[in-house]
Design a protein around this motif. Structure first.
Motif, PDB file in Angstrom:
ATOM      1  N   LEU A 112       0.849  -1.183   0.000  1.00  9.96           N
ATOM      2  CA  LEU A 112       0.000   0.000   0.000  1.00  9.96           C
ATOM      3  C   LEU A 112       0.886   1.234   0.000  1.00  9.96           C
ATOM      4  O   LEU A 112       1.935   1.253   0.656  1.00  9.96           O
ATOM      5  N   GLU A 113       0.467   2.266  -0.726  1.00  7.87           N
ATOM      6  CA  GLU A 113       1.301   3.465  -0.834  1.00  7.87           C
ATOM      7  C   GLU A 113       0.417   4.703  -0.878  1.00  7.87           C
ATOM      8  O   GLU A 113      -0.672   4.687  -1.452  1.00  7.87           O
ATOM      9  N   ARG A 114       0.914   5.752  -0.252  1.00 11.86           N
ATOM     10  CA  ARG A 114       0.242   7.052  -0.303  1.00 11.86           C
ATOM     11  C   ARG A 114       1.300   8.131  -0.418  1.00 11.86           C
ATOM     12  O   ARG A 114       2.336   8.081   0.249  1.00 11.86           O
ATOM     13  N   THR A 115       1.011   9.128  -1.260  1.00 16.12           N
ATOM     14  CA  THR A 115       1.924  10.257  -1.452  1.00 16.12           C
ATOM     15  C   THR A 115       1.193  11.555  -1.169  1.00 16.12           C
ATOM     16  O   THR A 115       0.081  11.768  -1.639  1.00 16.12           O
ATOM     17  N   TRP A 116       1.810  12.397  -0.367  1.00 14.05           N
ATOM     18  CA  TRP A 116       1.320  13.748  -0.089  1.00 14.05           C
ATOM     19  C   TRP A 116       2.226  14.724  -0.821  1.00 14.05           C
ATOM     20  O   TRP A 116       3.395  14.443  -1.062  1.00 14.05           O
ATOM     21  N   SER A 117       1.720  15.904  -1.099  1.00 12.53           N
ATOM     22  CA  SER A 117       2.569  16.961  -1.658  1.00 12.53           C
ATOM     23  C   SER A 117       2.088  18.301  -1.116  1.00 12.53           C
ATOM     24  O   SER A 117       0.913  18.466  -0.773  1.00 12.53           O
ATOM     25  N   LYS A 118       3.028  19.226  -1.029  1.00 11.84           N
ATOM     26  CA  LYS A 118       2.686  20.574  -0.578  1.00 11.84           C
ATOM     27  C   LYS A 118       3.718  21.549  -1.134  1.00 11.84           C
ATOM     28  O   LYS A 118       4.854  21.184  -1.442  1.00 11.84           O
ATOM     29  N   GLU A 119       3.287  22.783  -1.262  1.00 10.17           N
ATOM     30  CA  GLU A 119       4.173  23.849  -1.721  1.00 10.17           C
ATOM     31  C   GLU A 119       4.990  24.357  -0.540  1.00 10.17           C
ATOM     32  O   GLU A 119       4.436  24.608   0.528  1.00 10.17           O
ATOM     33  N   ILE A 120       6.296  24.462  -0.734  1.00 12.99           N
ATOM     34  CA  ILE A 120       7.160  25.012   0.306  1.00 12.99           C
ATOM     35  C   ILE A 120       7.999  26.134  -0.282  1.00 12.99           C
ATOM     36  O   ILE A 120       8.220  26.197  -1.491  1.00 12.99           O
ATOM     37  N   GLU A 121       8.440  27.007   0.592  1.00 16.42           N
ATOM     38  CA  GLU A 121       9.287  28.130   0.194  1.00 16.42           C
ATOM     39  C   GLU A 121      10.739  27.753   0.461  1.00 16.42           C
ATOM     40  O   GLU A 121      11.095  27.358   1.565  1.00 16.42           O
ATOM     41  N   VAL A 122      11.581  27.879  -0.556  1.00 15.22           N
ATOM     42  CA  VAL A 122      13.000  27.541  -0.440  1.00 15.22           C
ATOM     43  C   VAL A 122      13.809  28.823  -0.629  1.00 15.22           C
ATOM     44  O   VAL A 122      13.618  29.554  -1.615  1.00 15.22           O
ATOM     45  N   ALA A 123      14.715  29.101   0.321  1.00 16.48           N
ATOM     46  CA  ALA A 123      15.529  30.313   0.254  1.00 16.48           C
ATOM     47  C   ALA A 123      16.302  30.376  -1.061  1.00 16.48           C
ATOM     48  O   ALA A 123      16.861  29.365  -1.510  1.00 16.48           O
ATOM     49  N   TRP A 124      16.347  31.531  -1.680  1.00 15.92           N
ATOM     50  CA  TRP A 124      17.049  31.823  -2.929  1.00 15.92           C
ATOM     51  C   TRP A 124      16.524  31.039  -4.129  1.00 15.92           C
ATOM     52  O   TRP A 124      17.103  31.036  -5.187  1.00 15.92           O
ATOM     53  N   TYR A 125      15.404  30.350  -3.942  1.00 16.51           N
ATOM     54  CA  TYR A 125      14.848  29.566  -5.043  1.00 16.51           C
ATOM     55  C   TYR A 125      13.377  29.898  -5.279  1.00 16.51           C
ATOM     56  O   TYR A 125      12.941  29.978  -6.400  1.00 16.51           O
ATOM     57  N   GLY A 126      12.637  30.066  -4.199  1.00 20.00           N
ATOM     58  CA  GLY A 126      11.213  30.328  -4.317  1.00 20.00           C
ATOM     59  C   GLY A 126      10.385  29.112  -3.936  1.00 20.00           C
ATOM     60  O   GLY A 126      10.835  28.247  -3.192  1.00 20.00           O
ATOM     61  N   LYS A 127       9.198  29.030  -4.499  1.00 21.30           N
ATOM     62  CA  LYS A 127       8.307  27.929  -4.164  1.00 21.30           C
ATOM     63  C   LYS A 127       8.647  26.688  -4.985  1.00 21.30           C
ATOM     64  O   LYS A 127       9.033  26.780  -6.139  1.00 21.30           O
ATOM     65  N   ARG A 128       8.476  25.539  -4.328  1.00 21.53           N
ATOM     66  CA  ARG A 128       8.611  24.252  -5.015  1.00 21.53           C
ATOM     67  C   ARG A 128       7.682  23.257  -4.334  1.00 21.53           C
ATOM     68  O   ARG A 128       7.231  23.478  -3.218  1.00 21.53           O
ATOM     69  N   THR A 129       7.409  22.167  -5.021  1.00 17.72           N
ATOM     70  CA  THR A 129       6.524  21.147  -4.484  1.00 17.72           C
ATOM     71  C   THR A 129       7.355  20.074  -3.782  1.00 17.72           C
ATOM     72  O   THR A 129       8.257  19.495  -4.382  1.00 17.72           O
ATOM     73  N   ALA A 130       7.052  19.834  -2.520  1.00 14.33           N
ATOM     74  CA  ALA A 130       7.705  18.771  -1.750  1.00 14.33           C
ATOM     75  C   ALA A 130       6.754  17.575  -1.715  1.00 14.33           C
ATOM     76  O   ALA A 130       5.543  17.743  -1.590  1.00 14.33           O
ATOM     77  N   THR A 131       7.314  16.378  -1.839  1.00 10.32           N
ATOM     78  CA  THR A 131       6.494  15.170  -1.773  1.00 10.32           C
ATOM     79  C   THR A 131       6.952  14.293  -0.616  1.00 10.32           C
ATOM     80  O   THR A 131       8.116  14.296  -0.232  1.00 10.32           O
ATOM     81  N   TYR A 132       6.002  13.551  -0.082  1.00  7.59           N
ATOM     82  CA  TYR A 132       6.251  12.634   1.028  1.00  7.59           C
ATOM     83  C   TYR A 132       5.471  11.364   0.743  1.00  7.59           C
ATOM     84  O   TYR A 132       4.253  11.412   0.519  1.00  7.59           O
ATOM     85  N   THR A 133       6.158  10.224   0.713  1.00  9.19           N
ATOM     86  CA  THR A 133       5.523   8.957   0.370  1.00  9.19           C
ATOM     87  C   THR A 133       5.747   7.944   1.481  1.00  9.19           C
ATOM     88  O   THR A 133       6.851   7.814   1.996  1.00  9.19           O
ATOM     89  N   VAL A 134       4.679   7.253   1.833  1.00 10.82           N
ATOM     90  CA  VAL A 134       4.748   6.140   2.780  1.00 10.82           C
ATOM     91  C   VAL A 134       4.354   4.892   2.009  1.00 10.82           C
ATOM     92  O   VAL A 134       3.289   4.853   1.388  1.00 10.82           O
ATOM     93  N   ARG A 135       5.230   3.880   2.038  1.00 14.87           N
ATOM     94  CA  ARG A 135       4.986   2.608   1.347  1.00 14.87           C
ATOM     95  C   ARG A 135       5.010   1.502   2.390  1.00 14.87           C
ATOM     96  O   ARG A 135       5.985   1.364   3.132  1.00 14.87           O
TER      97      ARG A 135
END
Length: 104
Positions: free
Chosen positions: A33-56
């Protein structure tokens, strides 16, 4: 009182069953079984990016043990074998995800 069924509860919480290709895993009545979450995070000197987190979660229903893999942005950072597939194991999975900033 109904017995706690971790596989059913994980499916209710958005986990999706993955195909099992290894014959040995199918023979032990295994399920992945697997589930993935994602959220927008702010990264210094880069801006926003999508972070993912998966539990398998691999559950060996024949022996009642399971293996859980935790990944952030596609890289495994924690892996653990549990000798039961009960409520204590489920709570450990929920708490690990919560500490990483993700809610079930």
């Amino acid at each position: 009182m109904k017995k706690f069924e971790m596989v059913d509860v994980l499916k209710e919480r958005g986990f999706v069953e993955q195909p099992i290709e290894a014959e040995a895993l199918r023979q032990c009545d295994g399920v992945i079984l697997e589930r993935t979450w994602s959220k927008e995070i702010e990264v210094a000197w880069y801006g926003k990016r999508t972070a993912t987190y998966t539990v398998r979660v691999f559950v060996n229903r024949a022996s009642g043990i399971c293996h859980v893999s935790y990944q952030q942005d596609g890289r495994e950072y924690k892996s653990r074998w549990y000798d039961t597939v009960g409520k204590r194991t489920y709570n450990a999975i929920v708490e690990t995800a919560r500490c990483a900033g993700y809610e079930f």
